[in-house]
Write a protein that holds these residues in place. Structure first.
Motif, PDB file in Angstrom:
ATOM      1  N   ASN A  34      19.340  -3.373  16.619  1.00 32.81           N
ATOM      2  CA  ASN A  34      19.597  -1.938  16.793  1.00 32.81           C
ATOM      3  C   ASN A  34      19.856  -1.227  15.478  1.00 32.81           C
ATOM      4  OD1 ASN A  34      22.226  -2.768  16.175  1.00 32.81           O
ATOM      5  ND2 ASN A  34      22.836  -2.837  18.333  1.00 32.81           N
ATOM      6  N   ARG A  35      19.672  -1.951  14.357  1.00 34.52           N
ATOM      7  CA  ARG A  35      19.801  -1.336  13.034  1.00 34.52           C
ATOM      8  C   ARG A  35      18.553  -1.514  12.170  1.00 34.52           C
ATOM      9  NH1 ARG A  35      24.435   0.477  10.922  1.00 34.52           N
ATOM     10  NH2 ARG A  35      26.363   0.218  12.089  1.00 34.52           N
ATOM     11  N   GLN A  36      17.716  -2.477  12.490  1.00 27.68           N
ATOM     12  CA  GLN A  36      16.659  -2.863  11.570  1.00 27.68           C
ATOM     13  C   GLN A  36      15.275  -2.770  12.213  1.00 27.68           C
ATOM     14  OE1 GLN A  36      18.167  -6.771  10.838  1.00 27.68           O
ATOM     15  NE2 GLN A  36      19.430  -6.163   9.105  1.00 27.68           N
ATOM     16  N   LEU A  37      14.328  -2.267  11.419  1.00 28.93           N
ATOM     17  CA  LEU A  37      12.931  -2.231  11.820  1.00 28.93           C
ATOM     18  C   LEU A  37      12.090  -2.812  10.691  1.00 28.93           C
ATOM     19  CD1 LEU A  37      14.293   0.739  12.812  1.00 28.93           C
ATOM     20  CD2 LEU A  37      12.047   0.916  13.905  1.00 28.93           C
ATOM     21  N   VAL A  38      10.961  -3.405  11.045  1.00 27.48           N
ATOM     22  CA  VAL A  38      10.029  -3.906  10.042  1.00 27.48           C
ATOM     23  C   VAL A  38       8.659  -3.290  10.297  1.00 27.48           C
ATOM     24  CG1 VAL A  38      11.266  -6.071   9.693  1.00 27.48           C
ATOM     25  CG2 VAL A  38       9.480  -5.954  11.424  1.00 27.48           C
ATOM     26  N   PHE A  39       7.878  -3.157   9.214  1.00 31.78           N
ATOM     27  CA  PHE A  39       6.573  -2.511   9.290  1.00 31.78           C
ATOM     28  C   PHE A  39       5.542  -3.367   8.563  1.00 31.78           C
ATOM     29  CE2 PHE A  39       9.820   0.669   9.670  1.00 31.78           C
ATOM     30  CZ  PHE A  39       9.347   1.554  10.636  1.00 31.78           C
ATOM     31  N   VAL A  40       4.427  -3.598   9.230  1.00 36.40           N
ATOM     32  CA  VAL A  40       3.298  -4.326   8.646  1.00 36.40           C
ATOM     33  C   VAL A  40       2.128  -3.356   8.585  1.00 36.40           C
ATOM     34  CG1 VAL A  40       1.795  -6.335   8.833  1.00 36.40           C
ATOM     35  CG2 VAL A  40       4.136  -6.463   9.717  1.00 36.40           C
ATOM     36  N   LEU A  41       1.549  -3.203   7.394  1.00 41.98           N
ATOM     37  CA  LEU A  41       0.507  -2.191   7.210  1.00 41.98           C
ATOM     38  C   LEU A  41      -0.754  -2.799   6.607  1.00 41.98           C
ATOM     39  CD1 LEU A  41       3.456  -0.849   5.923  1.00 41.98           C
ATOM     40  CD2 LEU A  41       2.156   1.141   6.657  1.00 41.98           C
ATOM     41  N   LYS A  42      -1.876  -2.236   7.026  1.00 43.24           N
ATOM     42  CA  LYS A  42      -3.170  -2.601   6.451  1.00 43.24           C
ATOM     43  C   LYS A  42      -3.844  -1.310   6.003  1.00 43.24           C
ATOM     44  CE  LYS A  42      -7.657  -4.622   7.692  1.00 43.24           C
ATOM     45  NZ  LYS A  42      -8.445  -5.275   8.766  1.00 43.24           N
ATOM     46  N   PRO A  43      -4.166  -1.192   4.712  1.00 47.04           N
ATOM     47  CA  PRO A  43      -4.787   0.054   4.231  1.00 47.04           C
ATOM     48  C   PRO A  43      -6.134   0.292   4.906  1.00 47.04           C
ATOM     49  CG  PRO A  43      -4.029  -1.312   2.401  1.00 47.04           C
ATOM     50  CD  PRO A  43      -3.965  -2.160   3.628  1.00 47.04           C
ATOM     51  N   GLN A  44      -6.388   1.532   5.268  1.00 44.83           N
ATOM     52  CA  GLN A  44      -7.714   1.874   5.772  1.00 44.83           C
ATOM     53  C   GLN A  44      -8.724   1.729   4.638  1.00 44.83           C
ATOM     54  OE1 GLN A  44      -7.622   5.714   7.665  1.00 44.83           O
ATOM     55  NE2 GLN A  44      -5.809   5.197   8.903  1.00 44.83           N
ATOM     56  N   GLU A  45      -9.927   1.400   4.991  1.00 47.10           N
ATOM     57  CA  GLU A  45     -10.932   1.038   3.982  1.00 47.10           C
ATOM     58  C   GLU A  45     -11.086   2.112   2.919  1.00 47.10           C
ATOM     59  OE1 GLU A  45     -13.203  -1.582   2.142  1.00 47.10           O
ATOM     60  OE2 GLU A  45     -12.272  -1.981   4.090  1.00 47.10           O
ATOM     61  N   ARG A  46     -11.093   3.348   3.318  1.00 51.43           N
ATOM     62  CA  ARG A  46     -11.304   4.446   2.368  1.00 51.43           C
ATOM     63  C   ARG A  46     -10.054   4.754   1.542  1.00 51.43           C
ATOM     64  NH1 ARG A  46      -9.093   8.982   4.721  1.00 51.43           N
ATOM     65  NH2 ARG A  46      -8.536   8.745   6.931  1.00 51.43           N
ATOM     66  N   LYS A  47      -8.912   4.121   1.915  1.00 47.36           N
ATOM     67  CA  LYS A  47      -7.666   4.396   1.201  1.00 47.36           C
ATOM     68  C   LYS A  47      -7.072   3.129   0.573  1.00 47.36           C
ATOM     69  CE  LYS A  47      -7.291   8.812   2.314  1.00 47.36           C
ATOM     70  NZ  LYS A  47      -6.229   9.325   3.157  1.00 47.36           N
ATOM     71  N   ARG A  48      -7.921   2.138   0.312  1.00 44.88           N
ATOM     72  CA  ARG A  48      -7.411   0.868  -0.200  1.00 44.88           C
ATOM     73  C   ARG A  48      -6.905   1.005  -1.643  1.00 44.88           C
ATOM     74  NH1 ARG A  48      -8.383  -3.482   2.871  1.00 44.88           N
ATOM     75  NH2 ARG A  48      -7.978  -4.855   1.104  1.00 44.88           N
ATOM     76  N   GLU A  49      -7.539   1.860  -2.408  1.00 46.89           N
ATOM     77  CA  GLU A  49      -7.154   2.006  -3.809  1.00 46.89           C
ATOM     78  C   GLU A  49      -5.744   2.611  -3.906  1.00 46.89           C
ATOM     79  OE1 GLU A  49      -8.977   3.815  -7.980  1.00 46.89           O
ATOM     80  OE2 GLU A  49      -9.970   4.219  -6.067  1.00 46.89           O
ATOM     81  N   HIS A  50      -4.921   1.987  -4.736  1.00 42.12           N
ATOM     82  CA  HIS A  50      -3.539   2.442  -4.962  1.00 42.12           C
ATOM     83  C   HIS A  50      -2.698   2.434  -3.680  1.00 42.12           C
ATOM     84  CE1 HIS A  50      -5.036   3.574  -8.856  1.00 42.12           C
ATOM     85  NE2 HIS A  50      -5.834   4.521  -8.362  1.00 42.12           N
ATOM     86  N   ALA A  51      -3.016   1.533  -2.766  1.00 42.66           N
ATOM     87  CA  ALA A  51      -2.279   1.471  -1.496  1.00 42.66           C
ATOM     88  C   ALA A  51      -0.787   1.189  -1.693  1.00 42.66           C
ATOM     89  CB  ALA A  51      -2.903   0.431  -0.571  1.00 42.66           C
ATOM     90  N   PRO A  52      -0.387   0.251  -2.585  1.00 43.63           N
ATOM     91  CA  PRO A  52       1.061   0.008  -2.769  1.00 43.63           C
ATOM     92  C   PRO A  52       1.809   1.251  -3.250  1.00 43.63           C
ATOM     93  CG  PRO A  52      -0.206  -1.831  -3.644  1.00 43.63           C
ATOM     94  CD  PRO A  52      -1.192  -0.748  -3.325  1.00 43.63           C
TER      95      PRO A  52
END
Length: 542
Positions: free
Chosen positions: A231-249
């Protein structure tokens, strides 16, 4: 109810079929339409909802085969029946390719026509039932999709056993764009405000709102999976969309900062954010990424409200011996087994005090303490012939589903609340059976006063732990079992002194004493005189 369209360029043929169907009075046919050309048939089909089409195969301009092809483009559900006076194989083969339901020869036999319509009725009914079940399953799946995604992420970050095939099937059913070996990005957030005034539903809604805000902020550049760990913590897993892969971090870091601001702006809650700086392999790298983020949150020196940190490299969790108070004798389990509740509570406080000092060192300390405490609670409940779920109720569900993600405060609260439930349950049980237990003790003692009775002997006979037996007897009678034994022996000895002329050592043996000297000492302690003086005094009175 079903509708029927009859198509034939010879009107009398169409009228004849209509007459047969009408005369049969089929209850499942609600409407019958007729068309004398394929063109008119298409117009009728577009104007009305048609379930079954019976069409001649040989017609000018557009043949029955071509008509069925056009109908199939408009609807895959319509059932088609071909009529022809020609039995050429090529026509039949083409009809089968178009999924024609039946191929009948002219002149049509009435029984064959009616039988065909009844067959199609059953097919349509089965298809509609299957469609309803499919629609229901899709609705249920869509309704439960957030839960399914949440559980999937939890399985991966907590290292639960999931085979590759099972994972791929689950991702396919949820239409997730992640595949094995993808380079993913990971970050976690933790609510830092005091949530003690919120109930569980309110806390869940806050986490749900944080997830929704994150989805809005990241949806234009990333595919996202997220889960509520506690009830305090969430986690997120992300995959860059192909057109937005550059500089994703870099984009992830900017959006995460915006998330932190938005949560405070709209929800009035402060969150800390921990971003794993490098990409991780999906799904193998998620567990380590999660552990790193949790270690950062657990580290008290770095933990401040509104923390925003990028995790590059964290030290390996250190272990500095076990939780000593967990195993110090008498152990917490011993206190629980013997119903020494005050001492059990004191030891539990001692355990959590030591755990707090090691909380940021390694998650394994919390796991160690949890399994010992939960195992003890189960053992004590099972010994009473009950399941733990029946004793601690909703706390049992929390234990199964959430203990891996508890913070120290939540863990401590669960442990003490569960202990209180166990104590209340056992005290209620003891009240119900203590009367019969004390009676059994008294009966056994009265039958065996000539034996060298002890608490250990009585507990073995009645199959109870000595400490529990002693405690239960005192609760019911108001006296200790030792005092009761002494009193019964002395009263028995006094009666023997009055009623018999046995020697003092014989009286001692019958009262369960092996040593005459000790018997005389105990007797004098109770009656103020020696056994012989007691006998002489009684004789004098007579």
């Amino acid at each position: 109810m079903l509708t029927l369209l009859i198509v034939d360029d010879h009107p009398y043929q169409a009228n004849s079929i209509e007459h047969v169907v009408t005369e049969a009075k089929l209850p499942f046919i609600s409407s019958i339409y007729k068309a004398y050309s394929a063109k008119k048939a298409l117009e009728c089909f577009n104007e009305h909802k048609v379930d079954i089409v019976i069409t001649d195969i040989r017609m000018p301009e557009i043949s029955g085969i071509e008509l069925i092809g056009k109908l199939r483009q408009a609807s895959r559900k319509v059932k088609c029946v071909l009529l022809s006076g020609y039995a050429e194989f090529e026509y039949a083969q083409k009809a089968l390719e178009l999924q024609t339901s039946k191929y009948l020869m002219k002149p049509v036999v009435e029984a064959d026509l009616i039988g065909t319509l009844e067959m199609l009725r059953d097919e349509i009914a089965e298809e509609r039932q299957n469609m309803q079940q499919h629609d229901k399953a899709v609705h249920v799946m869509r309704k439960n999709m957030p839960i399914m995604k949440n559980n999937l992420v939890l399985d991966l970050i907590l290292g639960r056993s999931v085979t590759r095939r099972e994972l791929e099937q689950r991702m396919e059913s949820m239409e997730l764009p992640f595949v094995y070996g993808d380079e993913a990005l990971f970050f976690a957030v933790q609510l830092e405000d005091d949530l003690s005034g919120y109930n569980e539903n309110d806390k869940s809604l806050i986490c749900y709102a944080v997830g929704n805000i994150a989805e809005e902020l990241f949806r234009d550049s990333f595919f996202m999976l997220h889960a509520t760990v506690s009830n305090r913590q969430l986690v997120f897993v992300l995959k860059p969309q192909e057109r937005k892969r550059e500089h994703a971090p870099d984009r992830l870091e900017r959006r995460a900062k915006e998330l932190q601001r938005s949560v405070y702006r709209y929800l009035k809650h402060m969150i800390s954010v921990a971003i794993v700086s490098s990409t991780v392999l999906f799904p193998s790298g998620l567990q380590e990424a999660y552990q790193k983020s949790m270690l950062l949150f657990r580290n008290r020196e770095d933990k401040v409200a509104g923390l925003f940190a990028t995790i590059t490299d964290l030290p390996i969790p250190k272990l500095t011996g076990s939780i000593h108070s967990l195993y110090k004798t008498p152990t917490f389990a011993s206190f629980m087994e013997t119903a020494r509740w005050d001492e059990a509570k004191a030891r539990l406080s001692e355990i959590f005090l030591e755990l707090e000092s090691k909380w940021s060192d390694s998650t394994e300390y919390a796991q160690e303490v949890f399994f010992v405490i939960a195992g003890t609670y189960q053992f004590v409940s099972h010994k009473q012939g009950k399941q733990l779920i029946d004793v601690i109720g909703p706390l049992y569900k929390q234990m199964l589903e959430k203990h891996e993600s508890w913070d120290l405060g939540t863990f401590r609260a669960w442990a003490f609340q569960s202990l209180d439930s166990i104590i209340a349950d056992q005290m209620a049980s003891n009240m119900n059976r203590s009367q019969s237990l004390s009676s059994r003790i008294q009966q056994y003692v009265e039958r065996n006063l000539d034996q060298d009775l002890s608490l250990q002997m009585i507990s073995e006979e009645l199959r109870f732990h000595p400490a529990y037996l002693s405690n239960a007897f005192k609760v019911e009678t108001g006296q200790t079992l030792s005092d009761y034994l002494l009193k019964q022996r002395m009263e028995h000895a006094a009666e023997l002194l009055k009623q018999t002329d046995g020697k003092i050592y014989e009286i001692a043996e019958k009262a369960g004493y092996q040593t005459t000297h000790y018997f005389i000492k105990q007797f004098k302690k109770i009656f103020g005189v020696t056994p012989q003086q007691y006998r002489n005094r009684d004789i004098g009175r007579n």
